[in-house]
Design a protein around this motif. Structure first.
Motif, PDB file in Angstrom:
ATOM      1  N   GLU A 200       4.800 -13.091  -3.559  1.00 29.85           N
ATOM      2  CA  GLU A 200       5.940 -13.439  -2.722  1.00 29.85           C
ATOM      3  C   GLU A 200       6.901 -14.381  -3.443  1.00 29.85           C
ATOM      4  O   GLU A 200       8.128 -14.264  -3.309  1.00 29.85           O
ATOM      5  CB  GLU A 200       5.466 -14.077  -1.422  1.00 29.85           C
ATOM      6  CG  GLU A 200       6.574 -14.540  -0.488  1.00 29.85           C
ATOM      7  CD  GLU A 200       7.446 -13.417   0.036  1.00 29.85           C
ATOM      8  OE1 GLU A 200       8.681 -13.607   0.109  1.00 29.85           O
ATOM      9  OE2 GLU A 200       6.906 -12.337   0.364  1.00 29.85           O
ATOM     10  N   ARG A 226      10.690  -5.366  -1.855  1.00 27.42           N
ATOM     11  CA  ARG A 226      10.112  -5.903  -0.614  1.00 27.42           C
ATOM     12  C   ARG A 226       9.686  -4.779   0.324  1.00 27.42           C
ATOM     13  O   ARG A 226       8.613  -4.839   0.948  1.00 27.42           O
ATOM     14  CB  ARG A 226      11.110  -6.839   0.085  1.00 27.42           C
ATOM     15  CG  ARG A 226      10.555  -7.437   1.375  1.00 27.42           C
ATOM     16  CD  ARG A 226      11.413  -8.566   1.889  1.00 27.42           C
ATOM     17  NE  ARG A 226      11.422  -9.724   1.002  1.00 27.42           N
ATOM     18  CZ  ARG A 226      10.432 -10.627   0.933  1.00 27.42           C
ATOM     19  NH1 ARG A 226       9.336 -10.486   1.670  1.00 27.42           N
ATOM     20  NH2 ARG A 226      10.546 -11.658   0.117  1.00 27.42           N
ATOM     21  N   MET A 229       6.523  -3.475  -1.003  1.00 29.18           N
ATOM     22  CA  MET A 229       5.473  -4.485  -0.857  1.00 29.18           C
ATOM     23  C   MET A 229       4.900  -4.480   0.561  1.00 29.18           C
ATOM     24  O   MET A 229       3.688  -4.616   0.766  1.00 29.18           O
ATOM     25  CB  MET A 229       6.068  -5.870  -1.162  1.00 29.18           C
ATOM     26  CG  MET A 229       5.107  -7.035  -0.996  1.00 29.18           C
ATOM     27  SD  MET A 229       6.011  -8.601  -0.968  1.00 29.18           S
ATOM     28  CE  MET A 229       4.881  -9.667  -1.806  1.00 29.18           C
ATOM     29  N   GLU A 230       5.772  -4.306   1.543  1.00 32.09           N
ATOM     30  CA  GLU A 230       5.349  -4.377   2.941  1.00 32.09           C
ATOM     31  C   GLU A 230       4.709  -3.093   3.447  1.00 32.09           C
ATOM     32  O   GLU A 230       4.137  -3.074   4.541  1.00 32.09           O
ATOM     33  CB  GLU A 230       6.552  -4.746   3.818  1.00 32.09           C
ATOM     34  CG  GLU A 230       7.056  -6.172   3.550  1.00 32.09           C
ATOM     35  CD  GLU A 230       8.334  -6.508   4.285  1.00 32.09           C
ATOM     36  OE1 GLU A 230       8.945  -5.569   4.879  1.00 32.09           O
ATOM     37  OE2 GLU A 230       8.744  -7.690   4.252  1.00 32.09           O
ATOM     38  N   GLU A 231       4.799  -2.019   2.657  1.00 37.47           N
ATOM     39  CA  GLU A 231       4.145  -0.766   3.032  1.00 37.47           C
ATOM     40  C   GLU A 231       2.628  -0.880   2.860  1.00 37.47           C
ATOM     41  O   GLU A 231       2.146  -1.491   1.919  1.00 37.47           O
ATOM     42  CB  GLU A 231       4.658   0.390   2.169  1.00 37.47           C
ATOM     43  CG  GLU A 231       6.016   0.903   2.563  1.00 37.47           C
ATOM     44  CD  GLU A 231       6.039   1.575   3.918  1.00 37.47           C
ATOM     45  OE1 GLU A 231       5.079   2.308   4.249  1.00 37.47           O
ATOM     46  OE2 GLU A 231       7.015   1.355   4.662  1.00 37.47           O
ATOM     47  N   LYS A 232       1.902  -0.301   3.791  1.00 38.45           N
ATOM     48  CA  LYS A 232       0.450  -0.277   3.690  1.00 38.45           C
ATOM     49  C   LYS A 232       0.028   0.919   2.845  1.00 38.45           C
ATOM     50  O   LYS A 232       0.684   1.952   2.825  1.00 38.45           O
ATOM     51  CB  LYS A 232      -0.187  -0.173   5.082  1.00 38.45           C
ATOM     52  CG  LYS A 232       0.270  -1.245   6.061  1.00 38.45           C
ATOM     53  CD  LYS A 232      -0.092  -2.641   5.576  1.00 38.45           C
ATOM     54  CE  LYS A 232       0.345  -3.704   6.586  1.00 38.45           C
ATOM     55  NZ  LYS A 232       0.100  -5.079   6.088  1.00 38.45           N
ATOM     56  N   ASP A 358       8.486   4.326   0.882  1.00 37.44           N
ATOM     57  CA  ASP A 358       7.390   4.594   1.819  1.00 37.44           C
ATOM     58  C   ASP A 358       6.717   5.937   1.566  1.00 37.44           C
ATOM     59  O   ASP A 358       5.516   6.087   1.778  1.00 37.44           O
ATOM     60  CB  ASP A 358       7.858   4.488   3.282  1.00 37.44           C
ATOM     61  CG  ASP A 358       9.060   5.374   3.588  1.00 37.44           C
ATOM     62  OD1 ASP A 358       8.910   6.597   3.584  1.00 37.44           O
ATOM     63  OD2 ASP A 358      10.135   4.821   3.845  1.00 37.44           O
TER      64      ASP A 358
END
Length: 567
Positions: A200, A226, A229-232, A358
């Protein structure tokens, strides 16, 4: 093909598929190996690849015929000679080289000599715009070719001495150094620093610096990272777009040759931030001669513990990099077309959404950035946000690498801050009687002398790096024709506005050259151009008419009322 040869072919195909990962994404690499060894791709080979991968032969055929370097329906000679035909080489009398090649080989372009020694082809930009006219013979790059060089080149091929004679022809002249090229760089030092921080924290530096993608579109790099990064997901990918196919651009070729370790380090930084474990460098087919050197560098990084499992002792951070080759398709510079190509498909752009962050490579979160973007990311991590922000404008931070060619005394690579004016670039490059500057290559804008005060920046005149200077004696309709020929040939054919519209625009340019285009017809061509811009599926199609429009709008007196040439 006899039974023994077929068995050898089957064995080779199986070996190649396994060595390139075993899945459909291996197709381009396998086809490349087939062309190298067997000089063609016949029906039996297509069926064997399809059988091994569990897909229909038509899918393999569709992929192979999409790429100019892989279309093996006709047997190639032992040596393939490719002559660049795009604008910078065109300006340097590539026609004389073409004529002498035909004279010496006794064949026309698109043919193979009766003894199967040589195949002669045109190709689009070889990335040697500052050293044209250029040839690519197999994987050997030949710059600044003269007609009298041709017999010796052919003889060197026959004697197997070509690679030995032209081993050091890759590097371009660095005409202006800046923040990055002046730096003393040590591989791995940046990565050591990065791994002491949290992902981060690194991402915040990239965002605060205001780094935007250096490919031309200028999408905020930190925002892209970002989102990924936030994708699972257990699998994420980092892809370096090294498919530098824009006519007039050659900076990435230089950066990959001289500063490749920085590119790898930038990719490692991105992987650490988003949680990726695998990286791919998609290298354009015309840069095949760089692959061996790049793979040697990657191997050294692995030996030094900078790639692989638990990098530099950081538990849980594993990342590896692999070079994958393109095969002569400009459209693969578009990120979703590139991903399709990586997956072994035709390089046709995808619908958006979903976006690669994604749903990217093999359906997993993927970031795609170009060569230069990864370099600047590494510099930000090394020198800090303030160092980077001291260059550029409020909306376009940092410096930029420019590929400068054309009618100037100092062609080459320039590292300059965003916000520089066009007339300053003309001055630095010692342009001679310049009446127009093409900013952004074939997909860019042709700027007239009265507008040379304009600045190069994302909010002003954007560019992926190509700057081509035209003097007062250049016929800008020749330029427009060359660009439109390029787009007609390079259109992927997927959408009607680009596939059919570019042909109509090219026809219109030729009418203008012949002095047979009325104002009403020209107005219809301009309306068609607007339709192509609005309705084409991808950005490359939308930009295919930008040069034509700007030439007509800015040089109307030059393009209208032409008298037919005598003879």
């Amino acid at each position: 093909m006899n039974s023994r040869k077929r068995q050898e072919l089957k064995k080779d195909i199986g070996k190649w598929i396994e060595s390139y990962g075993g899945g459909r994404s291996s197709i381009l690499s396998v086809l490349e190996e087939l062309i190298k060894k067997y000089k063609r791709i016949d029906g039996f080979a297509l069926q064997e690849i399809a059988f091994k991968l569990g897909i229909h032969p038509s899918e393999v055929y569709g992929t192979s015929t999409f790429y100019s370097f892989l279309d093996g329906r006709e047997e190639r000679g032992s040596h393939t000679i490719r002559l660049c035909k795009t604008i910078s080489c065109h300006m340097k009398e590539k026609e004389r080289i073409a004529k002498q090649l035909e004279n010496e080989l006794g064949i026309a372009f698109g043919e193979t000599t009766p003894d199967k020694r040589f195949t002669l082809e045109y190709c689009n930009c070889l990335g040697m715009c500052d050293q044209g006219p250029a040839l690519l013979i197999d994987d050997v790059l030949i710059p600044k070719v003269k007609p009298h060089d041709i017999p010796e080149l052919i003889d060197s091929c026959i004697r197997g001495k070509l690679k030995e004679a032209y081993r050091d022809t890759v590097v371009s002249t660095v005409a202006q150094k800046g923040a990055l090229l002046l730096e003393d760089y040590h591989p791995g030092r940046i990565l050591e620093k990065v791994l002491l921080a949290k992902p981060e924290e690194i991402l915040k530096d990239i965002e605060d610096a205001g780094l935007r993608g250096r490919g031309g579109a200028g999408f905020p790099t930190g925002f892209k990272w970002r989102l990924a990064m936030e994708e699972k997901g257990d699998l994420k990918y980092v892809v370096c777009n090294a498919d530098e196919g824009e006519p007039g651009t050659f900076k990435d070729r230089f950066l990959l040759h001289k500063h490749f370790s920085r590119v790898i380090e930038g990719m490692c930084v991105a992987a650490y931030v988003i949680g990726a474990s695998k990286g791919y460098i998609y290298l354009r087919g015309e840069y095949s001669y760089l692959k061996e050197r790049m793979e040697e560098t990657i191997s050294q990084w692995k030996k030094d513990g900078l790639l692989g499992e638990d990098i530099l002792g950081k538990k849980g951070f594993s990342f590896d990099v692999e070079v994958r080759m393109g095969a002569g398709a400009y459209i693969c510079g578009e990120e979703t077309a590139l991903i399709e190509s990586l997956e072994g498909n035709r390089g046709e752009p995808r619908n958006k959404p979903p976006f690669p962050v994604d749903t990217g490579f093999l359906g997993d979160p993927t970031i795609v950035n170009n060569v230069e973007t990864f370099l600047w990311a590494s510099l930000i991590c090394e020198k800090g946000v303030e160092f980077f922000q001291q260059y550029g404008t409020s909306k376009s931070k940092g410096s930029k690498f420019f590929s400068v060619s054309g009618d100037c005394r100092r062609e080459g690579i320039y590292e300059l801050p965003f916000g520089i004016t066009i007339d300053k670039i003309v001055e630095l490059s010692e342009g001679v009687d310049i009446k127009a500057v093409q900013v952004g290559g074939a997909a860019g804008e042709c700027i007239p002398k009265r507008d040379f005060h304009r600045t190069i920046a994302f909010e002003a005149v954007p560019t992926g790096g190509s700057i081509i200077l035209f003097n007062k004696d250049r016929d800008l309709l020749d330029v427009a024709e060359n660009f439109m020929e390029f787009f007609v040939e390079e259109s992927c054919g997927q959408c009607t506005p680009c596939r059919e519209g570019t042909i109509k625009i090219l026809e219109g340019v030729r009418l203008l050259k012949e002095g047979r285009c009325s104002m009403s017809h020209l107005e219809k061509l301009m309306e068609l151009s607007e339709t192509i811009e609005l309705a084409s599926k991808c950005g490359l199609g939308q930009l295919s008419v930008k040069a034509f429009k700007s030439i007509v709008e800015n040089f109307k007196e030059e393009v209208l009322g032409r008298l037919p040439e005598e003879g």
